[in-house]
Motif scaffolding. Sequence first.
Motif, mmCIF file in Angstrom:
data_model
loop_
_atom_site.group_PDB
_atom_site.id
_atom_site.type_symbol
_atom_site.label_atom_id
_atom_site.label_comp_id
_atom_site.label_asym_id
_atom_site.label_seq_id
_atom_site.Cartn_x
_atom_site.Cartn_y
_atom_site.Cartn_z
ATOM 1 N N TYR A 4 32.454 34.461 98.149
ATOM 2 C CA TYR A 4 32.200 35.214 96.921
ATOM 3 C C TYR A 4 30.713 35.154 96.575
ATOM 4 C CZ TYR A 4 37.250 35.133 96.344
ATOM 5 O OH TYR A 4 38.601 35.286 96.549
ATOM 6 N N ARG A 52 37.400 39.435 91.703
ATOM 7 C CA ARG A 52 38.355 40.492 91.370
ATOM 8 C C ARG A 52 39.596 40.316 92.232
ATOM 9 N NH1 ARG A 52 36.214 45.777 89.536
ATOM 10 N NH2 ARG A 52 37.259 45.184 87.603
ATOM 11 N N GLY A 62 32.591 49.056 91.853
ATOM 12 C CA GLY A 62 33.631 48.035 91.803
ATOM 13 C C GLY A 62 33.051 46.640 91.709
ATOM 14 N N SER A 63 33.614 45.717 92.500
ATOM 15 C CA SER A 63 33.129 44.340 92.482
ATOM 16 C C SER A 63 31.802 44.185 93.204
ATOM 17 C CB SER A 63 34.170 43.408 93.103
ATOM 18 O OG SER A 63 34.509 43.827 94.415
ATOM 19 N N PRO A 85 32.472 49.489 98.064
ATOM 20 C CA PRO A 85 33.497 49.808 99.067
ATOM 21 C C PRO A 85 32.879 50.261 100.386
ATOM 22 C CG PRO A 85 34.024 50.792 96.936
ATOM 23 C CD PRO A 85 32.627 50.268 96.820
ATOM 24 N N SER A 96 42.399 35.724 96.120
ATOM 25 C CA SER A 96 41.753 36.250 94.911
ATOM 26 C C SER A 96 42.724 36.303 93.738
ATOM 27 C CB SER A 96 41.157 37.635 95.185
ATOM 28 O OG SER A 96 42.157 38.581 95.537
ATOM 29 N N HIS A 97 43.986 36.638 93.983
ATOM 30 C CA HIS A 97 44.989 36.633 92.905
ATOM 31 C C HIS A 97 45.148 35.228 92.332
ATOM 32 C CE1 HIS A 97 47.035 40.473 92.137
ATOM 33 N NE2 HIS A 97 46.655 40.814 93.354
ATOM 34 N N MET A 146 42.265 41.420 94.417
ATOM 35 C CA MET A 146 42.514 42.591 95.242
ATOM 36 C C MET A 146 44.019 42.811 95.386
ATOM 37 S SD MET A 146 39.436 43.260 95.549
ATOM 38 C CE MET A 146 39.567 44.717 96.585
ATOM 39 N N ASP A 197 41.951 42.324 85.859
ATOM 40 C CA ASP A 197 42.107 41.863 87.235
ATOM 41 C C ASP A 197 40.897 41.093 87.744
ATOM 42 O OD1 ASP A 197 40.363 43.969 87.250
ATOM 43 O OD2 ASP A 197 41.246 44.980 88.988
ATOM 44 N N GLY A 235 45.225 40.607 97.973
ATOM 45 C CA GLY A 235 44.385 39.425 98.079
ATOM 46 C C GLY A 235 45.103 38.163 97.635
#
Length: 379
Positions: free
Chosen positions: A92, A110, A156-157, A251, A118-119, A112, A55, A115
């Motif tokens: 970003y 990444r 995470g990211s 997060p 982002s996708h 989300m 992802d 998102g």
Amino acid sequence: MTAIGDSPLARRVRAAATRFTTPLLPDDYLSLVNPLWSARELRGRIVSVTPEAEDAATLVVEPGWGWTFEHSAGQYIGIGVQIDGRFVWRSYSLTTPPSRDGRRLVVTVRAMPDGFASHHLVHGVEPGTVVRLAPPQGEFVLPEPLPGKVLLLSAGSGITPIMAMLRTLDRRHGSGSLADVTVVHSAPDADRALFAEELDLLGRRHPGWRIVQRHTSAAGRLVLTGSGADGEMLEDVVPDWRERETWACGPAAMLDDAEKLWADAGNADALHLERFAASFGAAAQEGMTQGGTITFARSGRTVESDGATTVLQAGEEAGIPMPFGCRMGICHTCVAPLRTGAVRDLRDGTEHRVADTDQSSQTVQTCVTAAAGDCTVDL
């Protein structure tokens, strides 16, 4: 550094060309030759898209004319990508040090769960795609000289700006640096961990660095406040955390806990946070039942918006050029005059209102406010 397109000669050529191309501007013709040749807006071309995990992907962007900006490790840039005929903007973190020639920008994105942009950047964008760019911003940077003891905390990211810092330190000091740096990074599992092999390599190259990679599926979350019933306590992983200047990114819940922990320890000034999104709580839920028509006065457009969509998002979705920076209410780049009506701050529920009969206005942050009824914004 001066880009080729910003040299005195190039400016004279464009000025001369204007006299012969009116009513069209030189940009209209230059863009036909090379889409990166534009003085109206900052543009870049995606050179490569490299998968980092199922992802996530790393994008290398070559900026075009006008990009003369230097950045520091930990800062972010804005990227505007065209999806379904409109540009969608997101910010970003840059994941590498400034390149020596300034001609490469690298971000790791990444996808989300909800998102939209982002996708597309992870799974849909192709090398060669031209994007719009916004200059580097952000205060989440390491000082020079480096503090005696450093803690870099991420999940995470949130590793992306931390990775830029580590790569910068590695390039600046070379292998064998004795700097006292502790890195603690949490990822759900090995499949979703970003930069795992490089982190291991950096740990071996630098005797003074201690790099801890955790998988929360096995070790549980890193507990900053409360008891260790749900995972490892920070106290156990980094016993000397109170002595370290700390940079944390991840997060919202982790960062909220970090703020409380450092404040309770009387050491709040030693904690530096980078948030990827504003924290919208009960005020956002309350806004779900409100909303209204947003009129963008200078653009001459109106948008129907619910009470949970920010003015910034509503404007961008309508194709209106919207100023923005951090997108979380910190940098104030997005402020705009509210001429009439009301908006609600989604962070705490504060309402900002200007009466129709009022000759004045007040500025509001479009990235953290939503329509609370019909309103007019001077954009």
